[in-house]
Write an enzyme that holds these catalytic residues in place. Structure first.
Site, PDB file in Angstrom:
ATOM      1  N   GLU A 125       1.073  -1.176   0.202  1.00  0.00           N
ATOM      2  CA  GLU A 125       0.047  -0.065  -0.065  1.00  0.00           C
ATOM      3  C   GLU A 125       0.988   1.154  -0.241  1.00  0.00           C
ATOM      4  O   GLU A 125      -0.198   2.176  -0.385  1.00  0.00           O
ATOM      5  CB  GLU A 125      -0.848   0.402   1.181  1.00  0.00           C
ATOM      6  CG  GLU A 125      -2.254  -1.492   0.923  1.00  0.00           C
ATOM      7  CD  GLU A 125      -3.140  -1.311  -0.361  1.00  0.00           C
ATOM      8  OE1 GLU A 125      -3.331  -0.003  -0.663  1.00  0.00           O
ATOM      9  OE2 GLU A 125      -3.043  -2.599  -0.485  1.00  0.00           O
ATOM     10  N   HIS A 165       2.631   6.557  -5.506  1.00  0.00           N
ATOM     11  CA  HIS A 165       2.512   6.793  -7.110  1.00  0.00           C
ATOM     12  C   HIS A 165       1.727   7.517  -6.969  1.00  0.00           C
ATOM     13  O   HIS A 165       2.140   8.250  -7.729  1.00  0.00           O
ATOM     14  CB  HIS A 165       2.072   5.722  -7.216  1.00  0.00           C
ATOM     15  CG  HIS A 165       1.766   5.684  -8.535  1.00  0.00           C
ATOM     16  ND1 HIS A 165       0.842   4.354  -9.346  1.00  0.00           N
ATOM     17  CD2 HIS A 165       2.089   6.271  -9.749  1.00  0.00           C
ATOM     18  CE1 HIS A 165       0.732   4.529 -10.731  1.00  0.00           C
ATOM     19  NE2 HIS A 165       1.562   5.564 -10.698  1.00  0.00           N
TER      20      HIS A 165
END
Length: 681
Positions: free
Chosen positions: A471, A477
């Protein structure tokens, strides 16, 4: 209340302009949504009705500038609806799901607006657009086309009705699963019921009882509690009870039964695909993915299925032999697998989960994830106590780049609670962009770890630690995104590419130089002994037949049900049985996610027809990590620079396949996947 007094509509003066959670009350949401929706409708009308010749700036950039208030309201609401919900929020969620669907559908079925987008698209070669602008134009044109823009009015009206109904059904599906998970618990009375449970699990089950206002110990349907219970409990009868409850979520026959919802959703998705000119919903969905076709996704799944199934059968035989050797002459059942697999792992590798956990402290694994990001990308994280949070469990961290400049805010929400849906995910309260100024991201990671006992640290399984790294890879990202246009920001990429940055990041957790530094005993502070570390790393492919079959069977059922060209009268249970029979599902195994609680696929459309994406991305991550291995340095600076430039910072600036080639220098090599999972011949 005036709109100016509504905190959801205000410009926030908090640190990082984070949501002022303490000021937000349930009654604020209705007015905020109404005001923001009206504002966005007016913006769209202005863009669509502009009499000037369509241009990139007055049409596409204008679309990108629109809806900021609605984004602000919706991001707060839906993040809290997933991670800290209550009956009032769920009622609003049910009410707003069809309204928001109707609103967004109206935008993409607006003929005047589409004509402007289409006109710019037709002239794109002569407009001198930057690569990022060209990508924005292409993605908008594709989105309008896939929504049904330009089709006959009757078709558009039916598409809008389908989208609205699917939004309501998906919301109800997710809420039903959460209700089932909250409603069930199993009390463990006395030492006999606690037989086999290690100290960390006894503490966790006591904590779960306390969270429910009870004394003693309970098992709940939180994955971080039920999976270790199935792994360690010596009470076969209790394992069976717990496993069957876990399996039956969304299938209880009452108001939370999801089977009728599934039937309607599958039928509506198939109808929508036909209206848009596609053979099936899977063909529609995958047309805008890396895979492009269902056949390509099926080919990958089937190429892995046979070696995985063969390995799982060998594993089952070994577990039954182990059980027989202990005097348990049983035909292995699904609720036995994890229990005997733990014994087998102990036997083969002298490795005990209870021996590992004291070295895997939540706080240390968080530090490890942060330090890995520092060594790869030069970013650092500092905890901020002055930032508003939506629950006392939530922690806030400021992210800074190598030069010390702030790049965003990161929230970590790690513990299971009844107000949170199960699973683990990354989301954003705000996404990075530059079109509306230098907008920095606010990213959140949500987990469901079982909290340690009062005064004791929270200890993780190795799978839990891997989930945290996964995660956080998604989080990076979002945090490292470096784009101009909101549409392209962060994780807004093809579904079968979005798991690549997260799954790639998992690899660093397994590296000795990371574990030696951060896997330290919570009492002594001593690092994990080398012998134990070696045994842990040697066991990485243990039980991979089971893990792969559990996953691939779910992905196959997802794809196959969405390859139906008509699905009226669909029976999810019968279809599941049919597909698992056709692929010869190994005895004593079930899908990781059965249809009645398959939230990836039915609680919204995030992974519908696309659960295969994890495996598709795993081809990329297995080959991608080899880029570092080949340099002899898992933190190689030049490789990390390319990874950041073309993947983590790039958002959706270009086609995913090209982004991977720009990073790696070649297309991914599928053989790396079977090698990683220990399934290669």
């Amino acid at each position: 209340m005036s709109a100016d007094a509504n905190p959801l509509l205000a410009r926030w003066s908090t640190p990082f302009e984070a949501p002022p959670f303490a000021d937000i009350r349930t009654e604020h949401y209705h007015q905020a949504f109404e005001t923001a929706l009206a504002e966005n409708r007016a913006e769209i009308d202005t863009i669509a009705g502009n009499e000037a010749e369509p241009s990139f700036d007055n049409t596409l950039a204008a679309l990108e500038r629109s809806g900021r208030s609605l984004d602000q309201v919706a991001s707060v609401f839906f993040n809290l609806a997933g991670s800290n919900t209550n009956d009032e929020l769920q009622a609003i969620e049910r009410e707003m799901a069809p309204i928001l669907s109707r609103h967004h559908t109206a935008i993409y079925l607006n003929d005047a607006l589409f004509r402007r987008v289409d006109a710019v698209f037709a002239r794109r070669a002569e407009l001198g657009l930057s690569p990022e602008q060209a990508r924005v134009l292409d993605r908008y044109h594709t989105a309008f086309r896939r929504a049904g823009a330009g089709r006959p009015e009757a078709v558009k009206q039916r598409l809008a009705a389908i989208s609205e109904r699917l939004a309501s059904l998906g919301t109800q599906f997710g809420q039903n699963v959460l209700k089932d998970e909250k409603a069930w618990s199993m009390r463990l009375d006395g030492e006999a019921d606690l037989a086999g449970l290690p100290d960390f699990l006894r503490s966790a089950s006591a904590g779960a009882a306390g969270d429910r206002g009870e004394s003693g110990h309970v098992v709940t349907l939180s994955r971080s509690l039920i999976e270790p219970f199935l792994q360690f409990s010596a009470r076969r009868d209790l394992r069976e009870t717990a496993f069957k409850a876990w399996l039956a979520r969304g299938e209880g026959g009452g108001e939370t039964d999801n089977r009728a919802l599934i039937a309607e959703m599958v039928a509506l998705r198939a109808e929508r695909a036909r209206l848009l000119g596609y053979q099936t919903f899977a063909h529609y969905r995958l047309d805008d993915s890396m895979a492009r076709t269902p056949e390509a996704a099926l080919d990958l799944l089937r190429s892995v299925w046979q070696p995985a199934r063969a390995q799982a059968e060998r594993e089952r035989a070994g577990l039954e032999a182990l059980a027989a050797g202990e005097g348990d002459n049983i035909a292995l059942q699904a609720w036995d697998w994890r229990y005997y697999a733990e014994k087998k792992r102990r036997q083969e590798f002298d490795l005990d989960e209870a021996e590992l956990k004291p070295y895997l402290q939540l706080d240390k694994i968080i530090e490890a994830a942060f330090d890995t990001a520092r060594r790869l990308f030069g970013i650092t994280f500092t905890e901020r106590k002055d930032v508003p949070v939506y629950h006392p469990d939530v922690r806030a961290f400021e992210a800074k780049d190598a030069g010390g400049a702030s790049i965003g805010l990161f929230y970590g929400d790690y513990f299971a609670r009844p107000s949170k849906r199960s699973g683990a995910w990354m989301s954003a309260f705000r996404s990075q962009e530059r079109l509306n100024g230098a907008i920095s991201p606010i990213i959140v990671n949500v987990m469901n770890f079982a909290r340690g006992a009062e005064g004791e640290p929270t200890l993780l399984s190795f799978d839990d630690a891997r989930t945290l790294f996964h995660e956080f890879g998604h989080g990076l990202h979002g945090l490292l995104s470096d784009v101009t246009y909101p549409l392209l920001s962060g994780t807004g990429v093809a579904r079968d590419f979005v798991e690549f940055p997260s799954q790639l990041y998992e690899h660093w957790l397994e590296q000795p130089e990371v574990l030696q530094r951060y896997a330290v005993h919570y009492k002594t502070g001593e690092p994990m002994p080398k012998a134990l570390l070696d045994r842990l790393l040697a066991s990485r492919t243990f039980n991979q037949g089971f893990a792969t079959v559990e996953y691939v069977s779910s992905a196959l059922v997802d794809l196959e049900m969405h390859l139906l060209d008509k699905a009226e009268g669909f029976d999810a249970g019968a279809f599941e049985t049919k597909v698992l029979g056709e692929i010869d599902m190994p005895r004593a195994m079930v899908m990781r996610h059965r249809p009645p609680h398959f939230q990836h696929v039915f609680s919204g459309e995030g992974y519908s027809s696309a659960y295969y994406s994890y495996l598709w991305s795993e081809v990329l991550d297995a080959d991608g990590f080899d880029a570092f291995v080949e340099t002899g340095d898992i933190f190689d600076g030049e490789t990390a620079r390319k990874l950041k430039q073309f993947v983590y910072a790039a958002g959706n600036r270009q086609d995913a396949a090209q982004a991977y080639r720009d990073f790696r220098g070649h297309d991914p090599k599928p053989e790396a996947l079977l090698k990683k999972r220990g399934l290669a011949a």
